[in-house]
Design a protein around this motif. Structure first.
Motif, PDB file in Angstrom:
ATOM      1  N   THR A 128       0.822  -1.202   0.000  1.00 45.90           N
ATOM      2  CA  THR A 128       0.000   0.000   0.000  1.00 45.90           C
ATOM      3  C   THR A 128       0.858   1.255   0.000  1.00 45.90           C
ATOM      4  O   THR A 128       0.609   2.206  -0.755  1.00 45.90           O
ATOM      5  N   THR A 145      -7.358  -4.590  -1.118  1.00 45.55           N
ATOM      6  CA  THR A 145      -6.510  -3.508  -1.612  1.00 45.55           C
ATOM      7  C   THR A 145      -7.131  -2.149  -1.321  1.00 45.55           C
ATOM      8  O   THR A 145      -6.452  -1.229  -0.824  1.00 45.55           O
ATOM      9  N   GLU A 146      -8.420  -2.014  -1.586  1.00 47.12           N
ATOM     10  CA  GLU A 146      -9.114  -0.749  -1.348  1.00 47.12           C
ATOM     11  C   GLU A 146      -9.144  -0.406   0.135  1.00 47.12           C
ATOM     12  O   GLU A 146      -8.948   0.761   0.530  1.00 47.12           O
ATOM     13  N   THR A 147      -9.374  -1.408   0.976  1.00 46.97           N
ATOM     14  CA  THR A 147      -9.469  -1.166   2.421  1.00 46.97           C
ATOM     15  C   THR A 147      -8.146  -0.673   2.989  1.00 46.97           C
ATOM     16  O   THR A 147      -8.102   0.305   3.757  1.00 46.97           O
ATOM     17  N   ASN A 159      -7.413   2.898   1.728  1.00 46.51           N
ATOM     18  CA  ASN A 159      -8.227   3.915   2.406  1.00 46.51           C
ATOM     19  C   ASN A 159      -7.838   4.090   3.863  1.00 46.51           C
ATOM     20  O   ASN A 159      -7.873   5.217   4.387  1.00 46.51           O
ATOM     21  N   LEU A 168     -12.052  -6.730  -1.391  1.00 45.92           N
ATOM     22  CA  LEU A 168     -11.944  -5.352  -0.910  1.00 45.92           C
ATOM     23  C   LEU A 168     -10.619  -5.059  -0.210  1.00 45.92           C
ATOM     24  O   LEU A 168     -10.414  -3.947   0.283  1.00 45.92           O
TER      25      LEU A 168
END
Length: 202
Positions: free
Chosen positions: A94, A181-183, A186, A179
């Motif tokens: 990330t 990668t997005e989590t 964010n 979810l």
């Protein structure tokens, strides 16, 4: 000077999205740092969660980055857990997407990483450790509790001058799901936004 992609990430962070209630949570950290700046003292921040694998690392890295971005000197950010495990690989992935250089320095079960945010600044050394590890400060630091379980399960942090709960939802809940990668992305941005708010209000 920060790496260009990190500077762009920071420029896109909107601190006006932080709620009034959350600003109350962040204020003790602002006050701690502000008092140290006024006294021209070293600022030591130890971000603590249960496993020192996700939230505490993200907080440590963004705090150090924001201190440099806002020209606040003598800031030294650390992280630790109530137990040691390993920095979760998705954290490094990330941070790479957000502009950091992530160098894996060892290949054991608890790898050591060097994380750079600027060409002429020292790499942040990241690995999982207990908050009381010899790598971390023993006195004159703020203990920032980044998860509720560590805050409840760690009644005493010896040597800290201030104990400040600033908890975040664990991105671990998304592991193995579409979810993930997005989590993680964010959650990193949420922490970055709050650290930007802290260091821009000194």
């Amino acid at each position: 000077m920060l790496f260009t992609d990190i500077a762009s990430t920071i420029a896109g962070l909107d601190t006006t999205t932080i709620t009034a209630d959350r600003k109350v949570v962040l204020q003790p950290l602002i006050d701690f740092i502000k008092a140290k700046v006024k006294a021209k003292a070293i600022i030591r921040l130890n971000f603590i969660c249960t496993h020192n694998s996700r939230r505490s690392h993200l907080s440590q890295i963004w705090a150090q980055t924001m201190a440099t971005h806002h020209n606040i000197s003598n800031v030294f950010s650390y992280s630790g857990g109530t137990e040691a495990t390993a920095m979760f690989p998705k954290v490094g992935e990330t941070l790479k997407t957000q502009g950091f250089q992530v160098l894996k320095l060892s290949e054991d079960q608890n790898p050591v990483y060097g994380i750079k945010f600027a060409a002429n600044e020292a790499a942040i050394i990241a690995f999982s450790k207990q908050f009381s590890d010899a790598f971390n400060p023993k006195s004159a630091f703020a203990a920032i509790m980044t998860c509720a379980s560590a805050d409840k399960g760690c009644p005493m942090v010896f040597g800290c001058e201030a104990r400040i709960p600033i908890t975040y939802e664990d991105p671990k809940k998304s592991d193995g799901t579409p979810l993930q990668t997005e989590t993680y992305f964010n959650r990193s941005l949420e922490i970055a936004t709050e650290m930007k708010y802290v260091f821009s209000n000194l």
